[in-house]
Enzyme design. Structure first.
Site, PDB file in Angstrom:
ATOM      1  N   HIS A   1      -7.408  46.707  52.485  1.00 40.97           N
ATOM      2  CA  HIS A   1      -6.716  45.439  52.241  1.00 40.97           C
ATOM      3  C   HIS A   1      -7.027  44.879  50.858  1.00 40.97           C
ATOM      4  O   HIS A   1      -6.152  44.323  50.199  1.00 40.97           O
ATOM      5  CB  HIS A   1      -7.114  44.432  53.322  1.00 40.97           C
ATOM      6  CG  HIS A   1      -6.351  43.145  53.267  1.00 40.97           C
ATOM      7  ND1 HIS A   1      -5.049  43.042  53.680  1.00 40.97           N
ATOM      8  CD2 HIS A   1      -6.714  41.913  52.845  1.00 40.97           C
ATOM      9  CE1 HIS A   1      -4.629  41.795  53.524  1.00 40.97           C
ATOM     10  NE2 HIS A   1      -5.617  41.091  53.017  1.00 40.97           N
TER      11      HIS A   1
ATOM     12  N   GLU B   1       2.850  37.995  51.110  1.00 36.57           N
ATOM     13  CA  GLU B   1       1.707  38.737  51.644  1.00 36.57           C
ATOM     14  C   GLU B   1       1.875  38.911  53.145  1.00 36.57           C
ATOM     15  O   GLU B   1       2.759  38.324  53.770  1.00 36.57           O
ATOM     16  CB  GLU B   1       0.387  38.022  51.337  1.00 36.57           C
ATOM     17  CG  GLU B   1      -0.105  38.229  49.922  1.00 36.57           C
ATOM     18  CD  GLU B   1      -1.569  37.911  49.774  1.00 36.57           C
ATOM     19  OE1 GLU B   1      -2.131  37.211  50.649  1.00 36.57           O
ATOM     20  OE2 GLU B   1      -2.176  38.345  48.778  1.00 36.57           O
TER      21      GLU B   1
ATOM     22  N   HIS C   1       0.057  39.048  57.131  1.00 34.71           N
ATOM     23  CA  HIS C   1      -1.023  38.703  58.058  1.00 34.71           C
ATOM     24  C   HIS C   1      -0.667  39.300  59.416  1.00 34.71           C
ATOM     25  O   HIS C   1      -0.600  38.616  60.430  1.00 34.71           O
ATOM     26  CB  HIS C   1      -1.228  37.188  58.135  1.00 34.71           C
ATOM     27  CG  HIS C   1      -2.661  36.790  57.983  1.00 34.71           C
ATOM     28  ND1 HIS C   1      -3.267  35.811  58.714  1.00 34.71           N
ATOM     29  CD2 HIS C   1      -3.640  37.281  57.173  1.00 34.71           C
ATOM     30  CE1 HIS C   1      -4.535  35.682  58.359  1.00 34.71           C
ATOM     31  NE2 HIS C   1      -4.780  36.568  57.425  1.00 34.71           N
ATOM     32  N   ASN C   2      -0.433  40.613  59.387  1.00 33.01           N
ATOM     33  CA  ASN C   2       0.150  41.303  60.541  1.00 33.01           C
ATOM     34  C   ASN C   2      -0.813  41.430  61.707  1.00 33.01           C
ATOM     35  O   ASN C   2      -0.544  40.951  62.814  1.00 33.01           O
ATOM     36  CB  ASN C   2       0.632  42.689  60.116  1.00 33.01           C
ATOM     37  CG  ASN C   2       1.678  42.632  59.021  1.00 33.01           C
ATOM     38  OD1 ASN C   2       2.299  41.605  58.797  1.00 33.01           O
ATOM     39  ND2 ASN C   2       1.862  43.737  58.322  1.00 33.01           N
TER      40      ASN C   2
ATOM     41  N   GLN D   1      -9.157  34.157  61.604  1.00 29.43           N
ATOM     42  CA  GLN D   1      -9.502  32.914  60.939  1.00 29.43           C
ATOM     43  C   GLN D   1      -8.811  31.735  61.627  1.00 29.43           C
ATOM     44  O   GLN D   1      -7.766  31.880  62.241  1.00 29.43           O
ATOM     45  CB  GLN D   1      -9.073  32.966  59.466  1.00 29.43           C
ATOM     46  CG  GLN D   1      -9.597  34.179  58.716  1.00 29.43           C
ATOM     47  CD  GLN D   1      -8.644  35.352  58.727  1.00 29.43           C
ATOM     48  OE1 GLN D   1      -7.912  35.557  59.685  1.00 29.43           O
ATOM     49  NE2 GLN D   1      -8.663  36.137  57.669  1.00 29.43           N
TER      50      GLN D   1
ATOM     51  N   ASP E   1      -8.948  31.439  44.832  1.00 27.25           N
ATOM     52  CA  ASP E   1      -8.975  31.004  46.227  1.00 27.25           C
ATOM     53  C   ASP E   1      -9.844  31.961  47.028  1.00 27.25           C
ATOM     54  O   ASP E   1     -10.076  33.098  46.638  1.00 27.25           O
ATOM     55  CB  ASP E   1      -7.565  30.948  46.802  1.00 27.25           C
ATOM     56  CG  ASP E   1      -7.032  32.315  47.161  1.00 27.25           C
ATOM     57  OD1 ASP E   1      -6.859  33.138  46.233  1.00 27.25           O
ATOM     58  OD2 ASP E   1      -6.795  32.570  48.348  1.00 27.25           O
TER      59      ASP E   1
ATOM     60  N   ASP F   1       6.750  41.950  46.498  1.00 23.94           N
ATOM     61  CA  ASP F   1       7.017  42.801  47.653  1.00 23.94           C
ATOM     62  C   ASP F   1       5.871  42.762  48.652  1.00 23.94           C
ATOM     63  O   ASP F   1       4.741  42.421  48.321  1.00 23.94           O
ATOM     64  CB  ASP F   1       7.295  44.252  47.222  1.00 23.94           C
ATOM     65  CG  ASP F   1       6.133  44.853  46.441  1.00 23.94           C
ATOM     66  OD1 ASP F   1       4.976  44.743  46.879  1.00 23.94           O
ATOM     67  OD2 ASP F   1       6.381  45.448  45.375  1.00 23.94           O
TER      68      ASP F   1
ATOM     69  N   GLY G   1       2.359  41.409  44.837  1.00 28.28           N
ATOM     70  CA  GLY G   1       2.739  41.576  46.236  1.00 28.28           C
ATOM     71  C   GLY G   1       1.564  42.000  47.071  1.00 28.28           C
ATOM     72  O   GLY G   1       0.419  41.636  46.801  1.00 28.28           O
TER      73      GLY G   1
END
Length: 749
Positions: A55, A102, A104-105, A250, A278, A510, A547
């Site tokens: 990731h 992005e 967050h699957n 999270q 961030d 993307d 992306g």
């Protein structure tokens, strides 16, 4: 228990360490030891494990992603490209716009609400970190079969999470898409995008420069949620036999994020920040190593000073925690007091946790002892790079040979009518208002277009009416049939959607969603899709600004369809000249732009009527796409059309239904001589759109298309309260409305 310090690690080289449990391979662990010249401390091992994860490091995709740089088109608009938190483009009048998509699957499958909510929060912080005020979000979504019981668990939670977080932030949700397919059953795709706006001079980058400058952690306190998420999330498939591999998800607090946004923007306005990052995936491990490696010196951090909401956390857990709503800023000593005062004003916890040094090391201390002593580049940028083996799968030829054009077609007009109703009421073609109605589209008062328009559009200057548009698209069915072409079709559709509203496409972000990179067939799909997208962006003149790659989207041996989601950002000089999809004025003429061919491979018709996937996807002609876009933009700007809608999923009939229902007006359609009504209605040939042309503009519109060489055909007129395909069938709008709007609520009831 002895604190695992750098000194202790040097003296105890043979202690067993849990590198495998943290997602590292044995050779990766040995490489860490080689870099350090000793075994890592527990804290160092934690940092390398999360930062060298799929990731964070892109270790399986880097060798292919470099094409986006090697083939990047020349672009005067590009201000910040790949490598920063988000790309930035110049949209004129001194404004810069930053945008990114992005994923967050996996967290959204485990805990749909928080997985989706924190996906929105994370992408918004990427936008803030560039120096911009977030102005809108978008949400490309993929779920399993609509009628599967688990879809009823995942989808409502995801939609509530996106809506709840975005609505609380006061950000309009202006675009996205929702697709259902059984291939996503155990691996929903929850992609989130955001747009922000700033002046050129306000762009900020993630770097720690200036020896003696202070490192300030501010935002929420650090807790135990999301620990190890980045490493395990992107390195393991979901397997029911291994529930322990499912990462903690999270927990988001949108109200805290709203305070963080305002606090950060005020600090930017007063020029208090030298560099900023961030805290998303990998938390402090990422923020400290990336800031240090991108800057001109080193960094010293006192981990004891990190504000905690769980006092039992170990230093390793503090470094790996992915607690949300946190950021790291680098601030000159003379400005620290003012920075902290702004944080206090906004009720944001802020603490100086370290400083920039004149060395080249990242040093982290705990209880007075050094627990991390690393070259930050080795953590943030010098992770493993894999050239995974890839090969065209043995089944690809048979899949492409299973030609959808040979499927049984409707025998007569009655059957043609019945199949139209089946198509427009199918989950993928039906209205998504049950979903989009949970989002606030118009908060802040600058939204110009939102779902179900071809692209979202938002005003960024109230005096000049300057605006930007964004569309996200991707077709996993097309990409499975031909990954190279499928990726280009995703680019073409998003480009076309932006142009249909009157905006000029500028740049791309993307989100590349694929199965396991350890499967050569999946890796071939990935390599071909990247090649197609890079070649396409070069030809279209739209650079990729950044992306996300999401791999390991599979359950057991079953991977999702390869799903590259492409976001195209465009600019429009005057939002009052935008073009909606709605047919609103009776008597206006309906024109079909582009060529319709017998192209049904991967089509909605083949899926809905025959549950079939095979053949080749529609051919892509990027030169034609650019020409079509130029015509649509010119026609919008010059007032030659008052409605436009691209043709994509479901073909002409789907576009007609959506435009008619949106405007509450019917249409009479004449099938041109020699054209098969079935092909006219259901083909998904690319490079096409329909437009509504006032009769007063017909000659001028035809002259423009003729002069530029774009095929156009007058196919009908806006009229009445039904869609009448003359010589074939008619369907009242009232019947179409029921078919189109009741499917999703009925399934999810």
């Amino acid at each position: 228990m002895t604190l695992d310090t750098v000194k202790h690690a040097t003296e105890t080289p043979d202690i067993d360490q849990p590198w495998a449990e943290l997602g590292l391979k044995q050779d990766e662990y040995e490489r860490v030891r080689e870099i350090l010249g000793r075994r890592p401390t527990g804290a160092e091992l934690a940092m390398y494990s999360v930062m060298w994860s799929e990731h964070c490091s892109y270790k399986s995709s880097k060798v292919h992603l470099k094409q986006f740089g090697e083939k990047a088109p020349q672009s005067d608009a590009l201000l910040v490209g790949i490598g920063e938190n988000a790309g930035v483009v110049d949209v004129g009048q001194g404004y810069a716009v930053t945008f990114k998509v992005e994923s967050h699957n996996h967290p959204s499958y485990v805990e749909p609400y928080q997985g989706a909510a924190t996906g929105v929060g994370g992408i918004v912080r990427d936008i803030i970190a560039m120096g911009a005020r977030p102005i809108a979000v978008v949400d490309p979504l993929r779920f399993g079969a609509a009628d599967h019981p688990d879809t009823k668990r995942v989808l409502p939670g995801v939609v509530s999470g996106i809506g709840g977080y975005g609505n609380c932030l006061g950000l309009p949700n202006i675009g996205g898409e929702t697709v259902f397919d059984a291939c996503y059953q155990g691996n929903p795709l929850v992609n989130a995008g955001a747009i922000g706006v700033m002046r050129h001079e306000d762009i900020h980058l993630a770097k720690a420069s200036g020896s003696g400058n202070k490192v300030i952690l501010y935002g929420a306190r650090t807790g135990g949620d999301g620990i190890g998420g980045a490493s395990i999330l992107a390195s393991e498939t979901f397997d029911e036999a291994k529930p322990s591999k499912r990462p903690a998800v999270q927990v988001g607090d949108p109200f805290q994020e709203k305070l963080l946004i305002e606090c950060t923007l005020e600090a930017f306005a007063e020029k208090l920040v030298v560099g900023i990052q961030d805290l998303g995936a990998a938390g402090l491990s990422c923020a400290t190593s990336e800031l240090a490696s991108n800057g001109s010196g080193g960094m010293r951090v006192e981990l004891d000073d990190v504000p905690l909401r769980d006092s039992t956390l170990s230093p390793e857990e503090i470094l790996m925690s992915e607690s949300q709503e946190r950021m790291c800023a680098v601030v000159e000593p003379s400005k620290v007091e003012r920075f902290l005062a702004i944080c206090e004003k906004w009720d944001v916890t802020a603490t100086v946790i370290g400083e920039v040094t004149d060395g080249d090391r990242l040093e982290i201390f705990w209880h007075g002892e050094m627990i991390v002593d690393v070259d930050p580049r080795t953590v943030a940028h010098d992770g493993p790079v894999y050239e995974r083996p890839y090969a065209r799968p043995a089944w690809q030829d048979a899949l492409q040979a299973d030609d959808a054009n040979k499927l049984a077609r409707p025998a007569d007009a009655d059957e043609l009518r019945a199949q139209v109703l089946r198509l427009v009421s199918s989950p993928n073609q039906a209205s998504k208002s049950w979903i989009t109605g949970q989002y606030d589209h118009f908060v802040q008062g600058n939204t110009v277009l939102a779902q179900p328009e071809d692209s979202g559009m938002i005003r960024i200057d109230e005096d000049t009416n300057l605006g930007v548009a964004i569309a996200t698209d991707g077709n996993g069915r097309f990409t499975k049939l031909d990954p190279y072409t499928g990726a280009q079709l995703a680019l073409a559709e998003a480009y076309r959607n932006v142009a249909a509203t009157g905006a000029k496409p500028l740049a791309v972000s993307d989100c590349l969603n694929f199965g396991s990179p350890e499967d050569p067939a999946v890796m071939w799909q990935f390599a071909e899709a990247i090649r197609g997208l890079a070649d396409g962006c070069l030809e279209m003149g739209t650079p990729v600004t950044g992306g996300n790659v999401s791999l390991y989207n599979q359950t057991g041996e079953a991977a999702i369809h390869p799903t590259p989601v492409v976001a195209v950002l465009g600019v429009i000089d005057d939002i009052s000249r935008r073009t909606p999809i709605a047919f609103a004025d009776e008597g206006h003429l309906i024109y079909l732009l582009g060529d319709t061919k017998e192209e049904l491979g991967g089509s909605a018709w083949s899926q809905v009527v025959h549950d079939h996937l095979g053949g080749l996807p529609p051919a892509v002609d990027l030169g034609r796409e650019k020409l079509l876009a130029e015509i649509l933009i010119s026609a919008s700007r010059d007032g030659m059309v008052d409605a436009a809608h691209d043709l994509s999923d479901g073909g002409l009939i789907q576009a007609l239904v959506e435009s008619c229902l949106r405007g509450g007006k019917g249409a009479r359609i004449v099938v041109p001589d020699g054209v098969d009504p079935f092909v006219l209605l259901f083909s998904e040939s690319a490079g096409r759109a329909i437009v509504a042309v006032p009769r007063s503009e017909e000659l001028r519109f035809n002259d423009m298309c003729g002069a530029r060489g774009l095929p156009v055909t007058r196919i009908g007129v806006i009229d009445g309260t039904e869609i009448d395909i003359q010589g074939q069938f008619s369907i009242p709008l009232s019947e179409l409305k029921v078919a189109h709007e009741e499917t999703i609520p009925a399934i999810l009831a």
